[in-house]
Design a protein around this motif. Structure first.
Motif, PDB file in Angstrom:
ATOM      1  N   THR A 204       0.820  -1.214   0.000  1.00 41.75           N
ATOM      2  CA  THR A 204       0.000   0.000   0.000  1.00 41.75           C
ATOM      3  C   THR A 204       0.853   1.263   0.000  1.00 41.75           C
ATOM      4  OG1 THR A 204      -0.153  -0.089   2.420  1.00 41.75           O
ATOM      5  CG2 THR A 204      -1.922  -1.144   1.157  1.00 41.75           C
ATOM      6  N   GLY A 205       2.160   1.133  -0.202  1.00 35.88           N
ATOM      7  CA  GLY A 205       3.032   2.298  -0.270  1.00 35.88           C
ATOM      8  C   GLY A 205       3.952   2.395   0.931  1.00 35.88           C
ATOM      9  N   TRP A 206       4.596   3.535   1.073  1.00 32.81           N
ATOM     10  CA  TRP A 206       5.580   3.729   2.129  1.00 32.81           C
ATOM     11  C   TRP A 206       4.921   3.750   3.507  1.00 32.81           C
ATOM     12  CZ3 TRP A 206      10.136   2.665   0.571  1.00 32.81           C
ATOM     13  CH2 TRP A 206      10.574   3.037  -0.697  1.00 32.81           C
ATOM     14  N   GLN A 207       5.555   3.061   4.456  1.00 32.48           N
ATOM     15  CA  GLN A 207       5.056   3.014   5.822  1.00 32.48           C
ATOM     16  C   GLN A 207       6.160   3.493   6.765  1.00 32.48           C
ATOM     17  OE1 GLN A 207       1.847   2.114   6.513  1.00 32.48           O
ATOM     18  NE2 GLN A 207       1.581   1.862   4.295  1.00 32.48           N
ATOM     19  N   ALA A 208       5.887   4.585   7.522  1.00 28.55           N
ATOM     20  CA  ALA A 208       6.852   5.100   8.496  1.00 28.55           C
ATOM     21  C   ALA A 208       7.063   4.070   9.594  1.00 28.55           C
ATOM     22  CB  ALA A 208       6.365   6.419   9.075  1.00 28.55           C
ATOM     23  N   GLN A 209       8.329   3.905  10.009  1.00 30.14           N
ATOM     24  CA  GLN A 209       8.673   2.924  11.030  1.00 30.14           C
ATOM     25  C   GLN A 209       8.885   3.604  12.380  1.00 30.14           C
ATOM     26  OE1 GLN A 209       8.911  -0.644   9.894  1.00 30.14           O
ATOM     27  NE2 GLN A 209       7.658   0.659   8.570  1.00 30.14           N
ATOM     28  N   SER A 210       8.432   2.943  13.440  1.00 32.36           N
ATOM     29  CA  SER A 210       8.693   3.424  14.790  1.00 32.36           C
ATOM     30  C   SER A 210       9.793   2.564  15.402  1.00 32.36           C
ATOM     31  CB  SER A 210       7.423   3.359  15.653  1.00 32.36           C
ATOM     32  OG  SER A 210       6.925   2.034  15.696  1.00 32.36           O
ATOM     33  N   PHE A 211      10.549   3.137  16.319  1.00 29.99           N
ATOM     34  CA  PHE A 211      11.787   2.509  16.765  1.00 29.99           C
ATOM     35  C   PHE A 211      11.785   2.034  18.205  1.00 29.99           C
ATOM     36  CE2 PHE A 211      13.789   5.668  13.613  1.00 29.99           C
ATOM     37  CZ  PHE A 211      13.608   4.794  12.560  1.00 29.99           C
ATOM     38  N   GLY A 212      10.855   2.403  19.008  1.00 25.24           N
ATOM     39  CA  GLY A 212      10.902   2.056  20.410  1.00 25.24           C
ATOM     40  C   GLY A 212      11.617   3.118  21.227  1.00 25.24           C
ATOM     41  N   HIS A 213      12.085   2.756  22.427  1.00 21.40           N
ATOM     42  CA  HIS A 213      12.702   3.692  23.359  1.00 21.40           C
ATOM     43  C   HIS A 213      13.993   3.104  23.928  1.00 21.40           C
ATOM     44  CE1 HIS A 213       8.529   5.076  23.256  1.00 21.40           C
ATOM     45  NE2 HIS A 213       8.921   6.222  23.784  1.00 21.40           N
ATOM     46  N   THR A 214      14.841   3.981  24.411  1.00 24.49           N
ATOM     47  CA  THR A 214      15.992   3.543  25.202  1.00 24.49           C
ATOM     48  C   THR A 214      15.818   4.038  26.634  1.00 24.49           C
ATOM     49  OG1 THR A 214      17.294   5.518  24.669  1.00 24.49           O
ATOM     50  CG2 THR A 214      17.581   3.586  23.242  1.00 24.49           C
ATOM     51  N   VAL A 215      16.374   3.277  27.544  1.00 24.06           N
ATOM     52  CA  VAL A 215      16.435   3.716  28.930  1.00 24.06           C
ATOM     53  C   VAL A 215      17.832   3.400  29.432  1.00 24.06           C
ATOM     54  CG1 VAL A 215      15.421   1.538  29.758  1.00 24.06           C
ATOM     55  CG2 VAL A 215      15.398   3.576  31.232  1.00 24.06           C
ATOM     56  N   ALA A 216      18.528   4.407  29.927  1.00 21.48           N
ATOM     57  CA  ALA A 216      19.914   4.259  30.361  1.00 21.48           C
ATOM     58  C   ALA A 216      19.976   3.646  31.753  1.00 21.48           C
ATOM     59  CB  ALA A 216      20.615   5.606  30.347  1.00 21.48           C
ATOM     60  N   PHE A 217      21.044   2.887  31.994  1.00 12.12           N
ATOM     61  CA  PHE A 217      21.236   2.318  33.320  1.00 12.12           C
ATOM     62  C   PHE A 217      22.698   2.436  33.746  1.00 12.12           C
ATOM     63  CE2 PHE A 217      21.975  -1.332  30.510  1.00 12.12           C
ATOM     64  CZ  PHE A 217      23.170  -1.843  31.010  1.00 12.12           C
ATOM     65  N   ASN A 218      22.926   2.325  35.027  1.00 11.43           N
ATOM     66  CA  ASN A 218      24.272   2.245  35.584  1.00 11.43           C
ATOM     67  C   ASN A 218      24.239   1.276  36.764  1.00 11.43           C
ATOM     68  OD1 ASN A 218      23.525   3.825  38.000  1.00 11.43           O
ATOM     69  ND2 ASN A 218      23.416   5.551  36.533  1.00 11.43           N
ATOM     70  N   PRO A 276      13.359 -10.717  35.542  1.00  9.95           N
ATOM     71  CA  PRO A 276      13.574 -12.035  36.159  1.00  9.95           C
ATOM     72  C   PRO A 276      15.041 -12.434  36.278  1.00  9.95           C
ATOM     73  CG  PRO A 276      11.697 -12.122  34.698  1.00  9.95           C
ATOM     74  CD  PRO A 276      12.297 -10.761  34.517  1.00  9.95           C
ATOM     75  N   SER A 277      15.902 -11.899  35.385  1.00  8.61           N
ATOM     76  CA  SER A 277      17.316 -12.274  35.428  1.00  8.61           C
ATOM     77  C   SER A 277      18.235 -11.150  35.843  1.00  8.61           C
ATOM     78  CB  SER A 277      17.768 -12.795  34.055  1.00  8.61           C
ATOM     79  OG  SER A 277      17.056 -13.940  33.681  1.00  8.61           O
ATOM     80  N   GLY A 278      17.827  -9.882  35.701  1.00  8.81           N
ATOM     81  CA  GLY A 278      18.769  -8.789  35.827  1.00  8.81           C
ATOM     82  C   GLY A 278      18.363  -7.703  36.794  1.00  8.81           C
ATOM     83  N   SER A 279      19.382  -6.851  37.102  1.00  7.66           N
ATOM     84  CA  SER A 279      19.129  -5.714  37.994  1.00  7.66           C
ATOM     85  C   SER A 279      20.137  -4.623  37.691  1.00  7.66           C
ATOM     86  CB  SER A 279      19.251  -6.148  39.459  1.00  7.66           C
ATOM     87  OG  SER A 279      19.111  -5.031  40.334  1.00  7.66           O
ATOM     88  N   ALA A 280      19.659  -3.374  37.662  1.00  7.45           N
ATOM     89  CA  ALA A 280      20.523  -2.219  37.466  1.00  7.45           C
ATOM     90  C   ALA A 280      19.771  -0.992  37.927  1.00  7.45           C
ATOM     91  CB  ALA A 280      20.928  -2.077  35.999  1.00  7.45           C
ATOM     92  N   THR A 281      20.507   0.115  38.040  1.00 11.94           N
ATOM     93  CA  THR A 281      19.904   1.373  38.423  1.00 11.94           C
ATOM     94  C   THR A 281      19.614   2.198  37.179  1.00 11.94           C
ATOM     95  OG1 THR A 281      21.085   1.394  40.523  1.00 11.94           O
ATOM     96  CG2 THR A 281      20.214   3.501  39.735  1.00 11.94           C
ATOM     97  N   LEU A 282      18.358   2.520  36.975  1.00 13.70           N
ATOM     98  CA  LEU A 282      17.993   3.341  35.827  1.00 13.70           C
ATOM     99  C   LEU A 282      18.404   4.785  36.079  1.00 13.70           C
ATOM    100  CD1 LEU A 282      14.432   2.023  34.865  1.00 13.70           C
ATOM    101  CD2 LEU A 282      16.677   1.140  34.217  1.00 13.70           C
ATOM    102  N   ALA A 283      18.824   5.458  34.979  1.00 13.16           N
ATOM    103  CA  ALA A 283      19.260   6.851  35.099  1.00 13.16           C
ATOM    104  C   ALA A 283      18.098   7.822  35.043  1.00 13.16           C
ATOM    105  CB  ALA A 283      20.254   7.176  33.982  1.00 13.16           C
ATOM    106  N   GLY A 284      16.948   7.376  34.572  1.00 13.40           N
ATOM    107  CA  GLY A 284      15.793   8.262  34.455  1.00 13.40           C
ATOM    108  C   GLY A 284      14.783   7.690  33.497  1.00 13.40           C
TER     109      GLY A 284
END
Length: 690
Positions: A204-218, A276-284
């Motif tokens: 049906t023609g060109w379809q714009a793609q969405s990418f999701g989000h990032t979340v930083a951790f330390n 279930p497997s991981g743990s970290a501190t999110l930056a925001g």
């Protein structure tokens, strides 16, 4: 006196530097929109706009007769079979041959296109769910009963199919085009010019793609796994990618970012998050992934992970970080450089490392089999190339060739412990966007187009210019300010094509010992290009370009320049048939042409280097058909059809001179490309030139 004959195979390409008396007779001294190939010289193929919808050149029409017509069917109406569910669009208003709509007994026929399914005889025909007539027989594909209607209706179907194919949404030029996983991707700025949007082709023609989000951790203490649910308080998301940019999980100091989707419960906040497997501190909070406006995109597809279905698309744009795309989620690739510097312009794969090239001459490479990791612990590293990187190509001889504008080097080895960068040239390099791998690297520099070859001893590279014969062409382009903007290789045709900033370019055929070159001129300004598989056709290569108006075009399809006429001409050299100091009377020229039905070309002759005392041969037009007969030959009654495979056009010349040159002209919109393969002269000697 009996006539003698001389036959020349048409090959050798354009020659602008050899003295007229020495130009090989199969070469040409002027040409446009022909291309060299294995059989000779072919009129250039067409191109068509593209967005994933059906190609115009694949269009057809169907004739469907009807009876019991109650309401007129107008051009553009979608006609549906009530029982079969088949559909088709009306090319023209329905033609009524008897009866009338007023009396509900109109009979006639419809010309449909874009037909899906098969109509049933006698079923109701509906427009917008309202009965308008009944089918009278089956729909017949290309069912015209005469050639005139067949041509008219087929061409109308082609143009109707072309019309809805749209430009990539947004503003400015197409900044990148690429094939991946059965689809074509195109990159263009949004309407406001604030970001670049990736679009995917679809039915049906060109379809714009969405990418999701990032979340930083330390302070990462335990590794997250892809596919798990990330939880922070009441906020959750699905983890799609885990990228560590410093530290390690084992030392409880991992720093990096997650690519997440399906966010629920609001926005993340700083603090410890778990899976279930991981743990970290999110930056925001999470940040939407976007592509910055501008730039020019470069790509590579590769499976770094070895497992099935893990082939990924990797790209860069020179205005932001590199990225990975898996068809659903986009992952930014951050090398550890500052945001101001981490803007690679070139990308390549070598020895299962992802390589990134920068304008400042730096080259970064990822970990072995880890394209998202640029940590030394994963075997990542970097080196200085010493010049702006204009391209990177993996050669067939296990080396990564790195080009700068005035430098060429090659990298060998398998990982950071044995990578060796060796110089090839420090005084010449590649113009950006011109390097292609055609067995060996081919690229443009200041002297023309060069081809790098290797001898049997590894690493013994040789770089030779292959465009000496058209040096004046390059000089003229330079004087006019035209520069190279893109290149592409056609594996199937064994060709290299170079696109210039004035819509012109050259095609170089690499299939003979000496490369052959012919120029072309398009109706579009190419801004980017790619070659690759598409549309579920396996390894079959397709060629695409983007233009400055936002359209993507598929090359080498169709018979026209996206509906516009293709004008092509060729002037063969003055041919003395082996005796340059003897006059001859040229009686006939026989041109062998491999052509489709109804091909039309014109031919004229010049004698004795265009001697003004010898009038040129009158231009003669003729029709050629490659299907076993000839059609309208009123303009040239000396044209004869010789065989069902090869068309032979015979022109009577009756000119005198020491030599003769033949000019060939073609102007066509709906003709398949033809190929000129050989030329034979009939002549008699007249005496020495005095």
């Amino acid at each position: 006196m009996p006539q003698l004959t001389s036959t020349t195979l048409l090959r050798g390409g354009l020659n602008l530097v050899t003295p007229a008396i020495a130009v090989p007779p199969g070469s040409c001294i002027a040409a446009l929109n022909y291309e060299p190939e294995v059989r000779g010289y072919s009129r250039i193929g067409g191109y068509e706009r593209f967005d994933g919808r059906p190609r115009p050149s694949s269009a057809s029409y169907w004739l469907l007769r009807f009876t019991g017509g109650m309401t007129g069917i107008a051009a553009g109406n979608v006609v549906t079979g009530d029982t079969s569910g088949a559909t088709g669009k009306a090319l023209f208003d329905a033609t009524v041959t008897s009866g009338s709509y007023a009396d509900d007994d109109a009979e006639g026929y419809l010309i449909l296109y874009a037909v899906t399914g098969a109509f049933d005889d006698g079923e109701d025909l509906e427009v917008s769910a309202v009965k308008v007539a009944e089918a009278d027989g089956d729909a017949i594909e290309q069912g015209a009963d005469n050639d005139e209607d067949d041509k008219l209706w087929l061409r109308a179907a082609i143009e109707a199919t072309r019309t809805p194919i749209a430009a990539v949404p947004g503003s400015g030029p197409v900044r990148g085009v690429w094939t991946y996983n059965g689809a074509v991707y195109a990159f263009r700025n949004n309407v406001g010019g604030t970001a670049c949007i990736m679009h995917k082709s679809s039915p049906t023609g060109w379809q714009a793609q969405s990418f999701g989000h990032t979340v930083a951790f330390n302070t990462g203490t335990t590794a997250f796994l892809e596919g798990e649910t990330l939880t922070k308080g009441s906020v959750t998301a699905i983890i799609r990618r885990v990228v560590v940019t410093s530290g390690t999980w084992g030392t409880d100091d991992a720093v990096g970012y997650l690519v997440v989707s399906n966010i629920a419960g609001g926005s993340f906040t700083a603090g410890v998050a778990t899976s279930p497997s991981g743990s970290a501190t999110l930056a925001g909070a999470q940040v939407a992934i976007t592509l910055p406006a501008g730039g020019r995109y470069a790509f590579v597809n590769h499976n770094f992970y070895g497992a099935g279905k893990t082939d990924r698309m990797y790209g860069c744009n020179g205005v932001g970080p590199a990225f990975m795309w898996d068809g659903t989620y986009l992952t930014p690739i951050r090398t550890g450089l500052t945001d101001a510097l981490d803007k690679p312009t070139r990308i390549a794969e070598f020895s299962n490392h992802l390589f990134l090239g920068y304008d400042n001459g730096e080259v970064q490479f990822s970990g072995l089999g880890e394209p998202l990791s640029f940590l030394a612990i994963d075997d990542a590293g970097s080196f200085t190339f010493g010049s702006k990187v204009t391209d990177m190509l993996q050669s067939a001889s296990s080396a990564l060739v790195i080009f700068g504008r005035n430098r060429v080097s090659y990298l060998t080895g398998s990982d950071s412990t044995d990578f060796v960068l060796s110089p090839l040239a420090d005084d010449a390099g590649a113009v950006e966007w011109t390097a292609q791998m055609i067995g060996n690297p081919v690229y443009q520099d200041d002297a023309g187009v060069r081809r790098m070859t290797t001898t049997q001893a590894f690493g013994n590279w040789r770089m030779g210019t292959i465009t000496e014969a058209i040096t004046p062409w390059f000089k003229a382009k330079k004087k006019a300010g035209a520069v190279a903007v893109a290149s592409i290789r056609s594996r199937a045709a064994d060709q290299y094509r170079l696109f210039m900033s004035d819509k012109s370019g050259i095609t170089i055929y690499m299939g003979r010992k000496m490369p052959e070159i012919l120029p072309f001129k398009l109706e579009i300004q190419v801004t980017c290009s790619c070659a690759g598989p598409f549309d579920g056709v396996g390894d079959a290569e397709q060629l695409f370009v983007g233009d400055d108006q936002g359209f993507v075009y598929q090359m080498d399809v169709g018979t026209s320049f996206d509906g516009q006429q293709i004008s092509a001409f060729m002037l063969l050299p003055f041919n003395a048939v082996g005796s340059p100091q003897q006059k001859k009377r040229f009686h006939k020229a026989t041109l062998e042409v491999d052509a489709g039905p109804d091909t039309q070309i014109a031919m004229s002759a010049e004698f004795g280097y265009g001697d003004p005392d010898q009038p040129p041969g009158q231009e003669q037009s003729f029709d050629i058909s490659g299907s076993g007969g000839f059609w309208n030959n009123a303009n040239w009654n000396e044209f004869y059809w010789s065989a069902p495979i090869q068309g032979i056009a015979e022109a009577y010349l009756d000119g005198v001179g020491r030599n003769v040159a033949i000019g060939i002209l073609s102007d066509a919109t709906y003709e398949e490309p033809h190929t000129l393969s050989a030329l034979t002269f009939n002549f008699t000697y007249r005496g020495l030139v005095r």
